[in-house]
Structure formats: structure tokens, C-alpha cells
Write a protein that holds these residues in place. Structure first.
Motif, PDB file in Angstrom:
ATOM      1  N   GLU A  98       0.832  -1.207   0.000  1.00 57.04           N
ATOM      2  CA  GLU A  98       0.000   0.000   0.000  1.00 57.04           C
ATOM      3  C   GLU A  98       0.865   1.256   0.000  1.00 57.04           C
ATOM      4  OE1 GLU A  98      -2.761  -0.147   3.191  1.00 57.04           O
ATOM      5  OE2 GLU A  98      -3.823  -1.914   2.418  1.00 57.04           O
ATOM      6  N   SER A  99       1.920   1.250   0.808  1.00 59.95           N
ATOM      7  CA  SER A  99       2.827   2.408   0.844  1.00 59.95           C
ATOM      8  C   SER A  99       3.487   2.620  -0.507  1.00 59.95           C
ATOM      9  CB  SER A  99       3.893   2.210   1.920  1.00 59.95           C
ATOM     10  OG  SER A  99       3.320   2.191   3.204  1.00 59.95           O
ATOM     11  N   LYS A 100       3.945   1.527  -1.118  1.00 57.27           N
ATOM     12  CA  LYS A 100       4.616   1.640  -2.410  1.00 57.27           C
ATOM     13  C   LYS A 100       3.647   2.060  -3.511  1.00 57.27           C
ATOM     14  CE  LYS A 100       8.201  -1.578  -1.053  1.00 57.27           C
ATOM     15  NZ  LYS A 100       8.744  -2.953  -1.143  1.00 57.27           N
ATOM     16  N   ALA A 101       2.402   1.610  -3.417  1.00 59.53           N
ATOM     17  CA  ALA A 101       1.403   2.026  -4.409  1.00 59.53           C
ATOM     18  C   ALA A 101       1.139   3.521  -4.317  1.00 59.53           C
ATOM     19  CB  ALA A 101       0.110   1.232  -4.216  1.00 59.53           C
ATOM     20  N   ALA A 102       1.067   4.044  -3.095  1.00 55.80           N
ATOM     21  CA  ALA A 102       0.854   5.483  -2.932  1.00 55.80           C
ATOM     22  C   ALA A 102       2.046   6.271  -3.447  1.00 55.80           C
ATOM     23  CB  ALA A 102       0.593   5.804  -1.458  1.00 55.80           C
ATOM     24  N   LEU A 103       3.259   5.816  -3.147  1.00 55.98           N
ATOM     25  CA  LEU A 103       4.455   6.484  -3.653  1.00 55.98           C
ATOM     26  C   LEU A 103       4.490   6.443  -5.176  1.00 55.98           C
ATOM     27  CD1 LEU A 103       7.124   5.153  -1.123  1.00 55.98           C
ATOM     28  CD2 LEU A 103       6.296   7.502  -1.285  1.00 55.98           C
ATOM     29  N   ALA A 104       4.066   5.315  -5.741  1.00 60.74           N
ATOM     30  CA  ALA A 104       4.060   5.180  -7.204  1.00 60.74           C
ATOM     31  C   ALA A 104       3.075   6.151  -7.837  1.00 60.74           C
ATOM     32  CB  ALA A 104       3.720   3.745  -7.594  1.00 60.74           C
ATOM     33  N   ARG A 105       1.890   6.280  -7.265  1.00 60.30           N
ATOM     34  CA  ARG A 105       0.893   7.213  -7.815  1.00 60.30           C
ATOM     35  C   ARG A 105       1.402   8.646  -7.782  1.00 60.30           C
ATOM     36  NH1 ARG A 105      -2.549   3.805  -4.788  1.00 60.30           N
ATOM     37  NH2 ARG A 105      -2.654   5.318  -3.079  1.00 60.30           N
ATOM     38  N   ALA A 106       2.164   8.974  -6.729  1.00 60.04           N
ATOM     39  CA  ALA A 106       2.707  10.333  -6.625  1.00 60.04           C
ATOM     40  C   ALA A 106       3.906  10.550  -7.539  1.00 60.04           C
ATOM     41  CB  ALA A 106       3.100  10.624  -5.175  1.00 60.04           C
ATOM     42  N   SER A 107       4.540   9.473  -7.965  1.00 59.86           N
ATOM     43  CA  SER A 107       5.777   9.584  -8.753  1.00 59.86           C
ATOM     44  C   SER A 107       5.544   9.570 -10.260  1.00 59.86           C
ATOM     45  CB  SER A 107       6.734   8.432  -8.389  1.00 59.86           C
ATOM     46  OG  SER A 107       7.078   8.470  -7.023  1.00 59.86           O
ATOM     47  N   VAL A 108       4.494   8.864 -10.714  1.00 57.92           N
ATOM     48  CA  VAL A 108       4.331   8.697 -12.166  1.00 57.92           C
ATOM     49  C   VAL A 108       4.062  10.020 -12.867  1.00 57.92           C
ATOM     50  CG1 VAL A 108       3.628   6.278 -12.106  1.00 57.92           C
ATOM     51  CG2 VAL A 108       1.890   8.066 -11.869  1.00 57.92           C
ATOM     52  N   GLY A 109       3.551  11.009 -12.137  1.00 52.25           N
ATOM     53  CA  GLY A 109       3.292  12.306 -12.758  1.00 52.25           C
ATOM     54  C   GLY A 109       4.543  13.014 -13.234  1.00 52.25           C
ATOM     55  N   PHE A 110       5.703  12.598 -12.732  1.00 51.02           N
ATOM     56  CA  PHE A 110       6.955  13.195 -13.184  1.00 51.02           C
ATOM     57  C   PHE A 110       7.371  12.657 -14.557  1.00 51.02           C
ATOM     58  CE2 PHE A 110       7.124  13.728  -8.572  1.00 51.02           C
ATOM     59  CZ  PHE A 110       7.500  15.049  -8.469  1.00 51.02           C
ATOM     60  N   ILE A 111       6.755  11.547 -14.976  1.00 50.49           N
ATOM     61  CA  ILE A 111       7.050  10.961 -16.287  1.00 50.49           C
ATOM     62  C   ILE A 111       6.053  11.532 -17.290  1.00 50.49           C
ATOM     63  CG2 ILE A 111       7.294   8.823 -17.599  1.00 50.49           C
ATOM     64  CD1 ILE A 111       7.687   7.360 -14.926  1.00 50.49           C
ATOM     65  N   ARG A 112       6.539  12.333 -18.217  1.00 48.63           N
ATOM     66  CA  ARG A 112       5.640  13.009 -19.156  1.00 48.63           C
ATOM     67  C   ARG A 112       5.887  12.518 -20.582  1.00 48.63           C
ATOM     68  NH1 ARG A 112       7.150  16.918 -15.478  1.00 48.63           N
ATOM     69  NH2 ARG A 112       8.786  17.778 -16.821  1.00 48.63           N
ATOM     70  N   SER A 170      12.174  -1.998  -5.464  1.00 50.24           N
ATOM     71  CA  SER A 170      10.822  -2.539  -5.397  1.00 50.24           C
ATOM     72  C   SER A 170       9.762  -1.444  -5.560  1.00 50.24           C
ATOM     73  CB  SER A 170      10.614  -3.282  -4.076  1.00 50.24           C
ATOM     74  OG  SER A 170      10.882  -2.452  -2.965  1.00 50.24           O
ATOM     75  N   THR A 171      10.026  -0.242  -5.037  1.00 51.31           N
ATOM     76  CA  THR A 171       9.086   0.857  -5.261  1.00 51.31           C
ATOM     77  C   THR A 171       9.081   1.250  -6.729  1.00 51.31           C
ATOM     78  OG1 THR A 171       9.390   1.664  -3.000  1.00 51.31           O
ATOM     79  CG2 THR A 171       8.456   3.210  -4.601  1.00 51.31           C
ATOM     80  N   ASN A 172      10.238   1.220  -7.379  1.00 54.91           N
ATOM     81  CA  ASN A 172      10.309   1.538  -8.806  1.00 54.91           C
ATOM     82  C   ASN A 172       9.597   0.490  -9.652  1.00 54.91           C
ATOM     83  OD1 ASN A 172      11.708   3.791  -8.141  1.00 54.91           O
ATOM     84  ND2 ASN A 172      13.639   3.193  -9.085  1.00 54.91           N
ATOM     85  N   LEU A 173       9.594  -0.752  -9.203  1.00 58.71           N
ATOM     86  CA  LEU A 173       8.814  -1.786  -9.889  1.00 58.71           C
ATOM     87  C   LEU A 173       7.332  -1.435  -9.831  1.00 58.71           C
ATOM     88  CD1 LEU A 173       8.452  -4.513 -11.296  1.00 58.71           C
ATOM     89  CD2 LEU A 173       8.606  -5.606  -9.038  1.00 58.71           C
ATOM     90  N   THR A 174       6.871  -0.960  -8.684  1.00 52.96           N
ATOM     91  CA  THR A 174       5.472  -0.541  -8.562  1.00 52.96           C
ATOM     92  C   THR A 174       5.190   0.675  -9.439  1.00 52.96           C
ATOM     93  OG1 THR A 174       5.488  -1.355  -6.282  1.00 52.96           O
ATOM     94  CG2 THR A 174       3.648   0.042  -6.911  1.00 52.96           C
TER      95      THR A 174
END
Length: 260
Positions: A79-93, A104-108
């Protein structure tokens, strides 16, 4: 009471301070135990050699967590990694070239990227490359060489030669430990060397970090916090860490919905 017993008790107390407070300072411990700073520094050196802490300037930090292989780490704190992933993908444009480092967080993050995104993703991690193949808008480049089983990625000489040819718009690093003074650190030497190289080649660096890695250090330095553009932390990350990171010049984004 023997000198040996005093030493053993002092080290047990230092370990307790590391568990409860995180960073310990030699000067503070010397005052608390009524011994010299040289004595405490010797204690910390011996504890570091035994793998009980990581020495940093002026004191010591807890050891960065090592939860096994990449697939084993991926099963922890989803759950923590999923939340971090949702906040991080916006940096990929759209249109970017992005390096997605082992972690492992980057895998998510790879699993969270929207299928319609058009970008080039480079990685040294087969599990991450596999997660990206189902997303038709992405061009996926897997750089290679011999795989390090502990890291779950290629980090040796061949991978480093490939990385030296890259100039990504964005690098999403996966550190083992993160501390304002110790910087980003890694457990394995070649992994740290590879991460340092690809970070230096990238125009910006984003790091998504679970709270258990904050205020910890691993044996090998990757980069300082001043080399990070943005840290993505869990919503409940302690304010002291946030303040220390921003003081080093990094932006901090909190992931909503994380189990902090």
C-alpha cells in the motif's frame, strides 16, 4: 563490574538509542555515559564493523533495511509503495526518456504507468522491463550484462558502459537508505556505482522512499541530497526529515493515501 561488561552494556544502550532516535552523536553519547568521545568513536567503529550501525560524520545511523531479493522486497508494504508510485508517475511526461532504476518501489511505479503514455523507459532491471512491455505507448530499453541476483539488475561493467551513453531527461533512483547528511546510499558496491553514474548522466533525479529507509545509511554512497530534484515520501513522513531534506535544496512531495 568488569570493563568488558561496561563496554557490552554501553553498546547495548547505543543500539537502543539507534532504534528509538535514529541518528546518534558521539558527543551526546560521551556526555550520557561519562566517557570520552574517543571511547564512543571506538565503540561506533566496532559496532559498524559488526554490521550494527553505519558510521557517519559525528556519530552513526541505523543500518538501511535489507529485505532480500527484488521479488521478496516487492511483496512488502504494497500500500505504501502504491501510494508512492501514484505520486511519482506524474513526473514521467509524454516524450521523455526516463531511466527507471532497480528497486521494489520503482517496480510498482513501472506497473502504475498509464498504458497510453508515450515515452522511452530505460532500465537495467528485467522485472521492471517485463512490467512495461504490456504498455503499448512505451519504448522499452533494457541495458544488460550479468545480473546481480541480490540487486535484481545488471550493475556491472557492461551495464555501466551502456549507462555512460545515456542522457535521460529523468532518473528515478531506488536507494537503500536516505539521510540528509549521509545522502542516498546503497547496500552493494557495484549497485551504488551504477546508480551514481546514471544519476550524474540525468537532467533531473526523483527518488521515492518508504519511511523505513529515512534516517538510515548503507555502506556505499550514491549521491548527496543536494543532487536530488525531488523526494517523494509517505504522507506520514516525520517533519524533521522533510525539513532536513528541503534544507539541502530538494523538493519534497508527500504521497497521499500512504500508510505513514
Amino acid at each position: 563490574m568488569s570493563i568488558e561488561l561496561l563496554l557490552r552494556e554501553r553498546k547495548l544502550l547505543i543500539r537502543e538509542r539507534l532504534r528509538t532516535n535514529g541518528r546518534v552523536l558521539a558527543a551526546d553519547l560521551a556526555r550520557e555515559f561519562n566517557v570520552s568521545e574517543d571511547t564512543i568513536r571506538r565503540d561506533l567503529r566496532e559496532m559498524a564493523a559488526a554490521g550494527l550501525c553505519e558510521r557517519v560524520y559525528g556519530g552513526a545511523l541505523p543500518i538501511a533495511p535489507d529485505a532480500g531479493s527484488l521479488s521478496e522486497r516487492a511483496a512488502l508494504a504494497p500500500e505504501s509503495k502504491a501510494a508512492l508510485a501514484r505520486a511519482s508517475v506524474g513526473f514521467i511526461r509524454h516524450g521523455m526518456t526516463v531511466f527507471l532504476d532497480a528497486g521494489s518501489t520503482n517496480l510498482t511505479i513501472a506497473q502504475t504507468i498509464e498504458p497510453g503514455l508515450s515515452a522511452t523507459i530505460v532500465t537495467n532491471t528485467p522485472l521492471i522491463a517485463s512490467a512495461l512491455l504490456e504498455k503499448p505507448g512505451l519504448d522499452v530499453i533494457l541495458i544488460g550484462g550479468a545480473l546481480d541476483r541480490a540487486v535484481g539488475a545488471a550493475v556491472g561493467a557492461r551495464a555501466q558502459r551502456d549507462a555512460a551513453l545515456m542522457r535521460p531527461d529523468l532518473c528515478i533512483l531506488g536507494p537503500c537508505g536516505a539521510d540528509a547528511d549521509a545522502g542516498l546510499t546503497a547496500i552493494h558496491f557495484e549497485d551504488a556505482e551504477f546508480k551514481r553514474l546514471i544519476a550524474a548522466r540525468s537532467r533531473s533525479v526523483v527518488v521515492a522512499v518508504t519511511t523505513d529507509k529515512l534516517g538510515t545509511a548503507a555502506p556505499y554512497v550514491v549521491i548527496g541530497i543536494d543532487g536530488v530534484s525531488t523526494l517523494v515520501l509517505e504522507a506520514g513522513a516525520p517533519e524533521a526529515y522533510i525539513a532536513a531534506f528541503t534544507a539541502q535544496g530538494a523538493s519534497v512531495v508527500l504521497a497521499t493515501g500512504s500508510a505513514g
